[in-house]
Design an enzyme around this catalytic site. Structure first.
Site, PDB file in Angstrom:
ATOM      1  N   LYS A 197      55.919  24.196  57.818  1.00  0.00           N
ATOM      2  CA  LYS A 197      56.991  23.300  57.379  1.00  0.00           C
ATOM      3  C   LYS A 197      56.422  21.912  57.108  1.00  0.00           C
ATOM      4  CE  LYS A 197      59.965  20.537  59.175  1.00  0.00           C
ATOM      5  NZ  LYS A 197      59.974  19.536  58.089  1.00  0.00           N
ATOM      6  N   GLY A 250      52.944  14.957  64.791  1.00  0.00           N
ATOM      7  CA  GLY A 250      54.042  14.034  64.504  1.00  0.00           C
ATOM      8  C   GLY A 250      54.274  13.105  65.674  1.00  0.00           C
ATOM      9  N   SER A 251      55.516  12.682  65.842  1.00  0.00           N
ATOM     10  CA  SER A 251      55.822  11.680  66.867  1.00  0.00           C
ATOM     11  C   SER A 251      55.786  12.297  68.269  1.00  0.00           C
ATOM     12  CB  SER A 251      57.207  11.086  66.611  1.00  0.00           C
ATOM     13  OG  SER A 251      58.192  12.099  66.674  1.00  0.00           O
ATOM     14  N   THR A 252      55.491  11.474  69.244  1.00  0.00           N
ATOM     15  CA  THR A 252      55.485  11.926  70.641  1.00  0.00           C
ATOM     16  C   THR A 252      56.885  12.393  71.044  1.00  0.00           C
ATOM     17  OG1 THR A 252      53.611  10.532  71.190  1.00  0.00           O
ATOM     18  CG2 THR A 252      55.040  11.147  73.018  1.00  0.00           C
ATOM     19  N   GLU A 253      57.889  11.689  70.535  1.00  0.00           N
ATOM     20  CA  GLU A 253      59.286  12.036  70.838  1.00  0.00           C
ATOM     21  C   GLU A 253      59.594  13.479  70.413  1.00  0.00           C
ATOM     22  OE1 GLU A 253      61.631   9.636  68.280  1.00  0.00           O
ATOM     23  OE2 GLU A 253      63.531  10.508  68.942  1.00  0.00           O
ATOM     24  N   GLY A 255      57.356  15.779  69.689  1.00  0.00           N
ATOM     25  CA  GLY A 255      56.431  16.657  70.418  1.00  0.00           C
ATOM     26  C   GLY A 255      57.048  17.131  71.724  1.00  0.00           C
ATOM     27  N   GLU A 272      49.694  17.231  68.387  1.00  0.00           N
ATOM     28  CA  GLU A 272      48.856  16.080  68.040  1.00  0.00           C
ATOM     29  C   GLU A 272      49.821  14.949  67.716  1.00  0.00           C
ATOM     30  OE1 GLU A 272      47.404  13.375  66.195  1.00  0.00           O
ATOM     31  OE2 GLU A 272      46.848  14.710  64.540  1.00  0.00           O
ATOM     32  N   CYS A 306      47.922   8.220  63.012  1.00  0.00           N
ATOM     33  CA  CYS A 306      48.062   8.342  64.463  1.00  0.00           C
ATOM     34  C   CYS A 306      46.935   7.653  65.209  1.00  0.00           C
ATOM     35  CB  CYS A 306      48.128   9.817  64.842  1.00  0.00           C
ATOM     36  SG  CYS A 306      46.866  10.804  64.029  1.00  0.00           S
ATOM     37  N   GLU A 403      53.992   2.470  68.991  1.00  0.00           N
ATOM     38  CA  GLU A 403      53.361   2.766  67.710  1.00  0.00           C
ATOM     39  C   GLU A 403      54.198   2.129  66.596  1.00  0.00           C
ATOM     40  OE1 GLU A 403      53.229   7.001  66.548  1.00  0.00           O
ATOM     41  OE2 GLU A 403      51.076   6.695  66.307  1.00  0.00           O
TER      42      GLU A 403
HETATM   43  P1  NAI Z   1      58.675  13.141  63.245  1.00  0.00           P
HETATM   44  O1  NAI Z   1      57.861  13.474  64.443  1.00  0.00           O
HETATM   45  O2  NAI Z   1      60.151  13.182  63.356  1.00  0.00           O
HETATM   46  O3  NAI Z   1      58.263  14.145  62.032  1.00  0.00           O
HETATM   47  C1  NAI Z   1      57.088  14.907  61.962  1.00  0.00           C
HETATM   48  C2  NAI Z   1      57.415  16.344  61.585  1.00  0.00           C
HETATM   49  O4  NAI Z   1      58.259  16.900  62.582  1.00  0.00           O
HETATM   50  C3  NAI Z   1      58.194  16.509  60.277  1.00  0.00           C
HETATM   51  O5  NAI Z   1      57.793  17.689  59.631  1.00  0.00           O
HETATM   52  C4  NAI Z   1      59.625  16.637  60.737  1.00  0.00           C
HETATM   53  O6  NAI Z   1      60.435  17.329  59.824  1.00  0.00           O
HETATM   54  C5  NAI Z   1      59.439  17.433  62.008  1.00  0.00           C
HETATM   55  N1  NAI Z   1      60.538  17.286  62.983  1.00  0.00           N
HETATM   56  C6  NAI Z   1      61.350  16.210  63.198  1.00  0.00           C
HETATM   57  N2  NAI Z   1      62.246  16.476  64.164  1.00  0.00           N
HETATM   58  C7  NAI Z   1      62.008  17.742  64.583  1.00  0.00           C
HETATM   59  C8  NAI Z   1      62.587  18.585  65.563  1.00  0.00           C
HETATM   60  N3  NAI Z   1      63.625  18.175  66.311  1.00  0.00           N
HETATM   61  N4  NAI Z   1      62.074  19.834  65.743  1.00  0.00           N
HETATM   62  C9  NAI Z   1      61.032  20.255  65.013  1.00  0.00           C
HETATM   63  N5  NAI Z   1      60.442  19.501  64.053  1.00  0.00           N
HETATM   64  C10 NAI Z   1      60.915  18.264  63.840  1.00  0.00           C
HETATM   65  O7  NAI Z   1      58.197  11.723  62.727  1.00  0.00           O
HETATM   66  P2  NAI Z   1      59.015  10.660  61.823  1.00  0.00           P
HETATM   67  O8  NAI Z   1      60.429  10.590  62.293  1.00  0.00           O
HETATM   68  O9  NAI Z   1      58.792  11.008  60.403  1.00  0.00           O
HETATM   69  O10 NAI Z   1      58.267   9.306  62.156  1.00  0.00           O
HETATM   70  C11 NAI Z   1      58.657   8.520  63.284  1.00  0.00           C
HETATM   71  C12 NAI Z   1      57.447   7.978  63.982  1.00  0.00           C
HETATM   72  O11 NAI Z   1      56.674   9.051  64.498  1.00  0.00           O
HETATM   73  C13 NAI Z   1      56.471   7.185  63.131  1.00  0.00           C
HETATM   74  O12 NAI Z   1      56.863   5.857  62.991  1.00  0.00           O
HETATM   75  C14 NAI Z   1      55.212   7.330  63.929  1.00  0.00           C
HETATM   76  O13 NAI Z   1      55.214   6.390  64.974  1.00  0.00           O
HETATM   77  C15 NAI Z   1      55.291   8.716  64.501  1.00  0.00           C
HETATM   78  N6  NAI Z   1      54.539   9.706  63.697  1.00  0.00           N
HETATM   79  C16 NAI Z   1      53.285  10.069  64.113  1.00  0.00           C
HETATM   80  C17 NAI Z   1      52.538  10.927  63.346  1.00  0.00           C
HETATM   81  C18 NAI Z   1      51.165  11.326  63.746  1.00  0.00           C
HETATM   82  O14 NAI Z   1      50.314  11.557  62.890  1.00  0.00           O
HETATM   83  N7  NAI Z   1      50.878  11.482  65.009  1.00  0.00           N
HETATM   84  C19 NAI Z   1      53.025  11.472  62.068  1.00  0.00           C
HETATM   85  C20 NAI Z   1      54.375  11.065  61.756  1.00  0.00           C
HETATM   86  C21 NAI Z   1      55.077  10.203  62.542  1.00  0.00           C
HETATM   87 MG    MG Z   2      61.740  11.859  63.241  1.00  0.00          MG
END
Ligand code: NAI
Ligand code: MG
Length: 499
Positions: A197, A250-253, A255, A272, A306, A403
């Site tokens: 996804k 993606g985000s720690t939240e 994760g 990660e 990240c 972050e």
């Molecule tokens: P996010 O963690 O919500 O999104 C990343 C992925 O997770 C996307 O594919 C999204 O569709 C999916 N996702 C979102 N909610 C989900 C859920 N409940 N269950 C399963 N999958 C889900 O990140 P977002 O909201 O785009 O960005 C917010 C913050 O997160 C950023 O400002 C940054 O601080 C952090 N982040 C860190 C990343 C990294 O490389 N470690 C990458 C993206 C965001």
């Molecule tokens: Mg999000």
């Protein structure tokens, strides 16, 4: 206001006409080797963050589509041709995918820049890096060993390293092509099947790579691509009772949500996540390198990385001189048209991220930090923020703890080596760190002392599939890349035979 790119600007040359053709084609989900609309019929717009124009409509997959993909992926894994394919053949598939990614690197890079806003030079690097990742794991397919164990003479005991099965792979928007490669290449090398996804902000390169996968005749159902939102499609993958493993970046939240959702069927989880990485600079650093590389450390991909080096620790007696050098150098770097080959900082990916970063700029100022450079988001079309350098920051301020995911660094003084390590480690994260010094012993002492999954000595942001990547503390669980992804995507069976 930065020059605003348009799709047509990318239309010079053959490869970019391929981009235009792709953008015009209807977009569907890839399930079981077929392109199908979302069952709900819903679609959503994906935009160009440099000018906020709609690039394409993509299907909004949700739980129903995930269920269908899992059913077909399970079949492909248990009974389909994939279940009978040996390691040499898997390696050949991965090599073919690598070649195709390389042949289409320019096209994929332009598409990525249009959808994500990253500088085209970086997007090109990511596309060819993705080819390297597939090639690297092609090599592993034939080198996944079990062991024979020194059992009692009446017994023969050995282990088999077997695939995990159906893998849900949820990737973010900040490095879509690279993240796709990190997930799909090792999963396939080990004989798994994937349901990928992409992030809702950047679905396009995954869909285009899905078309390329069709060209190598990968058996149907081995790679399935579901575009859609995290709360629906992503959550359905995380909770699915017939998915054996979830890999998430993606985000720690989120994760943490994925880890919670995994308890239903105790699926394997690798995460990660975020970071707030320390970049520690001693007065004997080679400034010619330390200045541009530290800037790159927090501005690459507009800081939406990240492992970004957002806490720049500088020894107190060197602090003012360093800030002066860094600020002077960084003042020449403006966020600009990401399709321009000379641009290093493009727009942020979305309105949401733009507002988030803008919010942190305000928080920093309220907390008493002083912007030595920047400090304001741009107005007008596109989500542009110029590099910002905050001084007068204490490590316990919100801008030093959370972050930000924008081109924003906090410069924080330290007294001595001990203090640098204490402050550097005083964070909930532990993804990466760097140290700049000519003193080789000190460099290695600090590399050991910093609690981070990756430490760079006199460099920043170097990532290669040969070496593991992942986090200490709340930066994640598990390590991707290198042989460590082979561990993530296999499980061990112990076989006892009575002789
Ligand atoms: P996010 O963690 O919500 O999104 C990343 C992925 O997770 C996307 O594919 C999204 O569709 C999916 N996702 C979102 N909610 C989900 C859920 N409940 N269950 C399963 N999958 C889900 O990140 P977002 O909201 O785009 O960005 C917010 C913050 O997160 C950023 O400002 C940054 O601080 C952090 N982040 C860190 C990343 C990294 O490389 N470690 C990458 C993206 C965001
Ligand atoms: Mg999000």
């Amino acid at each position: 206001m930065a020059a605003v790119p348009s799709i047509e600007r990318a239309a010079h040359g053959v490869t970019s006409s391929a981009v235009l053709d792709f953008l015009k084609r209807p977009k569907n989900l890839l399930i079981g080797g077929k392109w199908v609309p979302a069952k709900s019929g819903k679609q959503f717009e994906t935009i160009n963050p440099a000018n906020e124009e709609v690039l394409a409509l993509v299907p909004e997959g949700d739980k129903a589509d995930v269920d269908e993909a899992v059913k077909i992926a399970r079949q492909a894994y248990e009974e389909g041709p994939w279940s009978r394919i040996g390691p040499h053949q898997r390696a050949r598939y991965l090599l073919k995918i690598a070649d195709l990614l390389e042949q289409h690197a320019d096209e994929l890079a332009i598409l990525e820049t249009l959808n994500n806003g990253m500088a085209i030079s970086l997007a090109r690097g990511m596309a060819s890096g993705a080819a390297d990742t597939f090639r690297y794991y092609a090599g592993w397919a034939t080198k996944i060993y079990g062991e024979t164990n020194p059992s009692d003479p009446s017994m023969f005991n050995y282990t088999l390293r077997e695939p995990v099965g159906v893998c849900g792979q949820i990737i973010p928007w900040n490095g879509p092509i690279a993240m796709l490669a990190w997930k799909i290449a090792p999963a396939l090398a080990c004989g798994n099947v994937s349901i990928l996804k992409p992030a809702e902000q950047t679905p396009l390169t995954a869909l285009r790579i899905g078309e390329l996968l069709q060209e190598v005749d990968l058996p149907p159902g081995v790679v399935n691509i579901i575009t859609g939102f995290g709360e629906t499609a992503g959550a359905a993958i995380a909770a699915h009772p017939d998915i054996d493993k979830v890999a998430f970046t993606g985000s720690t939240e989120v994760g943490k949500l994925i880890l919670q959702a995994s308890t239903g069927n105790l699926k394997r989880v690798s995460l990660e996540l975020g970071g707030k990485s320390p970049n520690v600079i001693f007065p004997d650093a080679d400034l010619e390198n330390a200045i541009p590389t530290s800037l790159f450390g927090f501005c690459m991909l507009s800081g939406q990385v990240c492992c970004a080096g957002t806490r720049v620790f500088v020894q107190s007696d060197f602090h003012d001189r360093f800030v002066e050098h860094l600020t002077r150098y960084a003042s020449n770097v403006k966020a600009g048209d990401p399709l321009d080959a000379s641009t290093t900082v493009g727009p942020l990916v979305s309105r949401e991220q733009f507002n988030r970063v803008k919010g942190y700029l305000d928080i920093g100022k309220k907390e008493g930090a002083k912007p030595a450079l920047g400090g304001e988001a741009r107005t007008g079309k596109g989500f542009f923020v110029d590099p910002t350098i905050f001084t007068d920051v204490r490590n316990n301020m919100q801008i030093a703890r959370e972050e930000i995911f924008g081109p924003v660094a906090s410069v924080i003084p330290f007294k001595d080596e001990n203090d640098a390590v204490l402050q550097g480690n005083d964070t909930t994260y532990g993804l990466a760190a760097a140290v700049w010094t000519q003193d080789i012993s000190r460099a290695h002492r600090i590399a050991r002392a910093l609690k981070a999954g990756t430490v760079w000595i006199n460099c920043y942001n170097n990532i290669d599939p040969i070496s593991p990547f992942g986090g200490y503390k709340q930066s994640g669980i598990g390590r991707e890349l290198g042989k460590h992804s082979i561990e993530l995507y296999t499980q061990i069976k112990s076989v006892y035979a009575k002789l």
